[in-house]
Write a protein that holds these residues in place. Structure first.
Motif, PDB file in Angstrom:
ATOM      1  N   VAL A   5       0.918  -1.183  -0.050  1.00  0.00           N
ATOM      2  CA  VAL A   5       0.172   0.030  -0.126  1.00  0.00           C
ATOM      3  C   VAL A   5       0.849   1.255  -0.003  1.00  0.00           C
ATOM      4  O   VAL A   5       0.614   2.312  -0.603  1.00  0.00           O
ATOM      5  CB  VAL A   5      -0.976  -0.098   1.277  1.00  0.00           C
ATOM      6  CG1 VAL A   5      -1.661   1.134   1.392  1.00  0.00           C
ATOM      7  CG2 VAL A   5      -1.972  -1.067   1.202  1.00  0.00           C
ATOM      8  N   PHE A   6       1.914   1.199   0.911  1.00  0.00           N
ATOM      9  CA  PHE A   6       2.796   2.385   0.697  1.00  0.00           C
ATOM     10  C   PHE A   6       3.605   2.459  -0.570  1.00  0.00           C
ATOM     11  O   PHE A   6       3.654   3.830  -0.827  1.00  0.00           O
ATOM     12  CB  PHE A   6       3.870   2.054   1.885  1.00  0.00           C
ATOM     13  CG  PHE A   6       4.916   3.262   2.045  1.00  0.00           C
ATOM     14  CD1 PHE A   6       4.674   4.383   2.427  1.00  0.00           C
ATOM     15  CD2 PHE A   6       6.136   3.155   1.590  1.00  0.00           C
ATOM     16  CE1 PHE A   6       5.351   5.476   2.531  1.00  0.00           C
ATOM     17  CE2 PHE A   6       7.350   4.127   1.466  1.00  0.00           C
ATOM     18  CZ  PHE A   6       6.850   5.206   2.168  1.00  0.00           C
ATOM     19  N   ALA A   7       3.746   1.418  -1.201  1.00  0.00           N
ATOM     20  CA  ALA A   7       4.606   1.674  -2.601  1.00  0.00           C
ATOM     21  C   ALA A   7       3.638   2.232  -3.606  1.00  0.00           C
ATOM     22  O   ALA A   7       3.998   3.097  -4.490  1.00  0.00           O
ATOM     23  CB  ALA A   7       5.099   0.408  -2.852  1.00  0.00           C
ATOM     24  N   ILE A   8       2.258   1.703  -3.541  1.00  0.00           N
ATOM     25  CA  ILE A   8       1.299   2.107  -4.461  1.00  0.00           C
ATOM     26  C   ILE A   8       0.793   3.735  -4.168  1.00  0.00           C
ATOM     27  O   ILE A   8       0.914   4.561  -5.192  1.00  0.00           O
ATOM     28  CB  ILE A   8       0.023   1.497  -4.278  1.00  0.00           C
ATOM     29  CG1 ILE A   8       0.504  -0.139  -4.914  1.00  0.00           C
ATOM     30  CG2 ILE A   8      -1.014   2.003  -5.035  1.00  0.00           C
ATOM     31  CD1 ILE A   8      -0.687  -1.079  -4.642  1.00  0.00           C
ATOM     32  N   VAL A   9       0.879   4.122  -2.873  1.00  0.00           N
ATOM     33  CA  VAL A   9       0.626   5.641  -2.754  1.00  0.00           C
ATOM     34  C   VAL A   9       1.659   6.503  -2.929  1.00  0.00           C
ATOM     35  O   VAL A   9       1.530   7.392  -3.580  1.00  0.00           O
ATOM     36  CB  VAL A   9       0.169   5.623  -1.195  1.00  0.00           C
ATOM     37  CG1 VAL A   9       0.079   7.166  -0.745  1.00  0.00           C
ATOM     38  CG2 VAL A   9      -0.751   5.106  -1.039  1.00  0.00           C
ATOM     39  N   THR A  10       3.025   6.108  -2.911  1.00  0.00           N
ATOM     40  CA  THR A  10       4.127   6.720  -3.192  1.00  0.00           C
ATOM     41  C   THR A  10       4.388   6.756  -4.677  1.00  0.00           C
ATOM     42  O   THR A  10       4.477   7.799  -5.192  1.00  0.00           O
ATOM     43  CB  THR A  10       5.503   6.103  -2.431  1.00  0.00           C
ATOM     44  OG1 THR A  10       5.353   5.895  -1.045  1.00  0.00           O
ATOM     45  CG2 THR A  10       6.614   6.872  -2.669  1.00  0.00           C
ATOM     46  N   TYR A  15       3.893  10.012  -9.499  1.00  0.00           N
ATOM     47  CA  TYR A  15       3.265  10.268 -10.741  1.00  0.00           C
ATOM     48  C   TYR A  15       2.525  11.648 -10.942  1.00  0.00           C
ATOM     49  O   TYR A  15       2.625  12.380 -12.024  1.00  0.00           O
ATOM     50  CB  TYR A  15       2.160   8.976 -10.981  1.00  0.00           C
ATOM     51  CG  TYR A  15       1.731   9.531 -12.412  1.00  0.00           C
ATOM     52  CD1 TYR A  15       2.256   9.411 -13.550  1.00  0.00           C
ATOM     53  CD2 TYR A  15       0.342   9.547 -12.320  1.00  0.00           C
ATOM     54  CE1 TYR A  15       1.671   9.532 -14.968  1.00  0.00           C
ATOM     55  CE2 TYR A  15      -0.530   9.873 -13.517  1.00  0.00           C
ATOM     56  CZ  TYR A  15       0.227   9.803 -14.611  1.00  0.00           C
ATOM     57  OH  TYR A  15      -0.700  10.133 -15.856  1.00  0.00           O
ATOM     58  N   GLY A  16       1.987  11.862 -10.016  1.00  0.00           N
ATOM     59  CA  GLY A  16       0.820  13.166  -9.844  1.00  0.00           C
ATOM     60  C   GLY A  16       1.761  14.461 -10.067  1.00  0.00           C
ATOM     61  O   GLY A  16       1.721  15.364 -10.812  1.00  0.00           O
ATOM     62  N   LEU A  17       2.773  14.431  -9.082  1.00  0.00           N
ATOM     63  CA  LEU A  17       3.711  15.329  -8.971  1.00  0.00           C
ATOM     64  C   LEU A  17       4.337  15.615 -10.264  1.00  0.00           C
ATOM     65  O   LEU A  17       4.803  16.660 -10.717  1.00  0.00           O
ATOM     66  CB  LEU A  17       4.996  15.339  -7.943  1.00  0.00           C
ATOM     67  CG  LEU A  17       4.074  15.465  -6.382  1.00  0.00           C
ATOM     68  CD1 LEU A  17       5.407  14.998  -5.310  1.00  0.00           C
ATOM     69  CD2 LEU A  17       3.650  16.795  -6.136  1.00  0.00           C
ATOM     70  N   GLU A  18       5.112  14.428 -10.696  1.00  0.00           N
ATOM     71  CA  GLU A  18       5.676  14.739 -12.010  1.00  0.00           C
ATOM     72  C   GLU A  18       5.046  15.218 -13.228  1.00  0.00           C
ATOM     73  O   GLU A  18       5.309  15.992 -14.194  1.00  0.00           O
ATOM     74  CB  GLU A  18       6.499  13.298 -12.469  1.00  0.00           C
ATOM     75  CG  GLU A  18       7.720  13.119 -11.721  1.00  0.00           C
ATOM     76  CD  GLU A  18       8.859  14.271 -11.924  1.00  0.00           C
ATOM     77  OE1 GLU A  18       9.045  14.327 -13.084  1.00  0.00           O
ATOM     78  OE2 GLU A  18       9.544  14.471 -10.894  1.00  0.00           O
ATOM     79  N   ARG A  19       3.832  14.790 -13.272  1.00  0.00           N
ATOM     80  CA  ARG A  19       2.681  15.190 -14.485  1.00  0.00           C
ATOM     81  C   ARG A  19       2.396  16.700 -14.208  1.00  0.00           C
ATOM     82  O   ARG A  19       2.311  17.476 -15.113  1.00  0.00           O
ATOM     83  CB  ARG A  19       1.531  14.564 -14.158  1.00  0.00           C
ATOM     84  CG  ARG A  19       0.454  14.691 -15.460  1.00  0.00           C
ATOM     85  CD  ARG A  19      -0.512  13.601 -15.204  1.00  0.00           C
ATOM     86  NE  ARG A  19      -1.598  13.957 -16.229  1.00  0.00           N
ATOM     87  CZ  ARG A  19      -2.764  14.300 -16.093  1.00  0.00           C
ATOM     88  NH1 ARG A  19      -3.233  14.618 -14.863  1.00  0.00           N
ATOM     89  NH2 ARG A  19      -3.633  14.607 -16.821  1.00  0.00           N
TER      90      ARG A  19
END
Length: 53
Positions: A5-10, A15-19
């Protein structure tokens, strides 16, 4: 389970920040938002208090 779960959230946050960064990098941004002729009322108040003493 918690590590997954931690890996998925990270991954989603990264991805959102880079986008967002890539989307905003292609257009110029203004240096300041707003006008430059703003009167500093605090300076006027302090000056008036010092004069009145």
């Amino acid at each position: 389970m918690e590590l997954l779960v931690f890996a998925i959230v990270t991954g989603i946050v990264t991805y959102g920040l880079e986008r967002n960064r890539a989307r905003q990098a292609d257009r110029p941004r203004p240096r300041l938002s707003g006008s430059l002729d703003v009167v500093d009322r605090n300076t006027e108040r302090v000056a008036a208090e010092l004069i009145s003493r």
